[in-house]
Design a protein around this motif. Sequence first.
Motif, short mmCIF file in Angstrom:
data_model
loop_
_atom_site.label_atom_id
_atom_site.label_comp_id
_atom_site.label_asym_id
_atom_site.label_seq_id
_atom_site.Cartn_x
_atom_site.Cartn_y
_atom_site.Cartn_z
N MET A 1 34.48 52.14 37.92
CA MET A 1 34.02 51.28 39.14
C MET A 1 35.48 50.71 39.63
O MET A 1 36.20 50.46 38.73
CB MET A 1 33.22 50.36 38.69
N SER A 2 35.46 50.87 41.16
CA SER A 2 36.85 50.21 41.65
C SER A 2 36.74 48.95 42.05
O SER A 2 35.46 48.80 42.79
CB SER A 2 37.40 51.33 42.51
N CYS A 3 37.44 48.14 42.33
CA CYS A 3 37.56 46.64 42.91
C CYS A 3 37.03 46.78 44.52
O CYS A 3 37.52 47.75 44.99
CB CYS A 3 38.87 46.11 42.91
N PRO A 4 35.89 46.21 45.02
CA PRO A 4 35.79 46.33 46.25
C PRO A 4 36.78 45.90 47.40
O PRO A 4 36.74 46.17 48.60
CB PRO A 4 34.42 45.54 46.55
N ASN A 5 37.80 45.18 46.83
CA ASN A 5 38.88 44.57 47.79
C ASN A 5 39.95 45.53 47.87
O ASN A 5 40.45 45.76 48.88
CB ASN A 5 39.13 43.20 47.25
N CYS A 6 40.49 45.82 46.60
CA CYS A 6 41.86 46.71 46.36
C CYS A 6 41.73 48.03 46.11
O CYS A 6 42.46 48.61 46.29
CB CYS A 6 42.67 45.89 45.78
N GLY A 7 40.30 48.29 45.61
CA GLY A 7 40.40 49.73 45.12
C GLY A 7 40.99 50.07 43.51
O GLY A 7 40.64 51.20 43.08
N ARG A 8 41.53 48.94 42.81
CA ARG A 8 41.76 49.22 41.39
C ARG A 8 40.94 49.14 40.55
O ARG A 8 39.76 48.86 40.89
CB ARG A 8 43.00 48.05 41.06
N ASP A 9 41.10 49.64 39.37
CA ASP A 9 40.13 49.52 38.44
C ASP A 9 39.62 48.14 37.71
O ASP A 9 40.38 47.32 37.86
CB ASP A 9 40.42 50.27 37.03
N THR A 10 38.32 47.98 37.77
CA THR A 10 37.78 46.61 37.52
C THR A 10 38.13 46.34 36.13
O THR A 10 38.34 47.15 35.43
CB THR A 10 36.30 46.55 37.64
N GLN A 11 38.02 44.95 35.83
CA GLN A 11 38.35 44.35 34.59
C GLN A 11 37.14 43.64 34.10
O GLN A 11 36.28 43.01 35.18
CB GLN A 11 39.45 42.96 34.49
N GLN A 12 36.71 43.75 32.78
CA GLN A 12 35.45 43.33 32.59
C GLN A 12 35.22 41.79 32.88
O GLN A 12 34.24 41.63 33.16
CB GLN A 12 35.38 43.57 30.94
N ALA A 13 36.25 40.97 32.87
CA ALA A 13 36.00 39.61 32.86
C ALA A 13 35.82 39.17 34.32
O ALA A 13 35.43 38.24 34.68
CB ALA A 13 37.47 38.89 32.41
N TYR A 14 36.22 40.11 35.27
CA TYR A 14 36.28 39.60 36.74
C TYR A 14 35.32 40.55 37.34
O TYR A 14 35.29 40.76 38.61
CB TYR A 14 37.48 39.66 37.21
N ARG A 15 34.29 41.56 36.93
CA ARG A 15 33.54 42.61 37.41
C ARG A 15 32.75 41.85 38.43
O ARG A 15 32.21 41.01 38.27
CB ARG A 15 32.79 42.83 36.29
N PRO A 16 32.57 42.67 39.66
CA PRO A 16 33.16 43.86 40.08
C PRO A 16 34.62 44.03 40.38
O PRO A 16 34.98 44.88 41.16
CB PRO A 16 32.17 44.23 41.08
N PHE A 17 35.34 42.78 40.20
CA PHE A 17 36.56 42.77 40.94
C PHE A 17 37.62 43.33 39.74
O PHE A 17 37.35 43.25 38.65
CB PHE A 17 36.93 41.40 41.26
N CYS A 18 39.00 43.30 40.03
CA CYS A 18 39.85 43.55 39.26
C CYS A 18 40.82 42.52 38.68
O CYS A 18 41.26 42.52 37.69
CB CYS A 18 41.01 44.75 39.82
N SER A 19 40.63 41.59 39.39
CA SER A 19 41.47 40.18 38.94
C SER A 19 40.57 39.01 39.62
O SER A 19 39.85 39.09 40.30
CB SER A 19 42.72 40.34 39.52
N LYS A 20 41.11 37.83 38.95
CA LYS A 20 40.60 36.34 39.73
C LYS A 20 41.20 36.50 41.07
O LYS A 20 40.57 35.89 41.73
CB LYS A 20 41.14 35.27 38.81
N ARG A 21 42.23 36.86 41.51
CA ARG A 21 42.71 36.74 42.76
C ARG A 21 41.69 37.55 43.84
O ARG A 21 41.26 37.08 44.64
CB ARG A 21 43.96 37.46 42.96
N CYS A 22 41.52 38.66 43.51
CA CYS A 22 40.50 39.49 44.15
C CYS A 22 39.01 38.87 44.31
O CYS A 22 38.36 38.88 45.50
CB CYS A 22 40.21 41.02 43.89
N ALA A 23 38.56 38.40 43.15
CA ALA A 23 37.24 37.65 43.23
C ALA A 23 37.58 36.23 44.14
O ALA A 23 36.34 35.86 44.67
CB ALA A 23 37.15 37.19 41.61
N ASP A 24 38.48 35.39 43.88
CA ASP A 24 38.51 34.28 44.74
C ASP A 24 38.81 34.97 46.18
O ASP A 24 38.16 34.00 47.28
CB ASP A 24 39.74 33.77 44.36
#
Length: 60
Positions: A1-24
């Motif tokens: 699954m890829s991050c809806p903001n930047c397209g990188r691979d997601t991280q389990q801790a921030y799913r569906p995002f890749c990082s806290k930054r993209c989640a924020d």
Amino acid sequence: MSCPNCGRDTQQAYRPFCSKRCADLDLANWFNGSYAVPSVEPEDPEDAPQGAGETPLRPH
């Protein structure tokens, strides 16, 4: 699954995002109104048309 903001691979801790930054960033878009859920209701209830056949809502 890829991050809806930047397209990188997601991280389990921030799913569906890749990082806290993209989640924020996504949360900020909701807060500032960039994202919106469409509605058929008028924004101001006083602007709504009043029909003769409308039944007023009654609480149960």
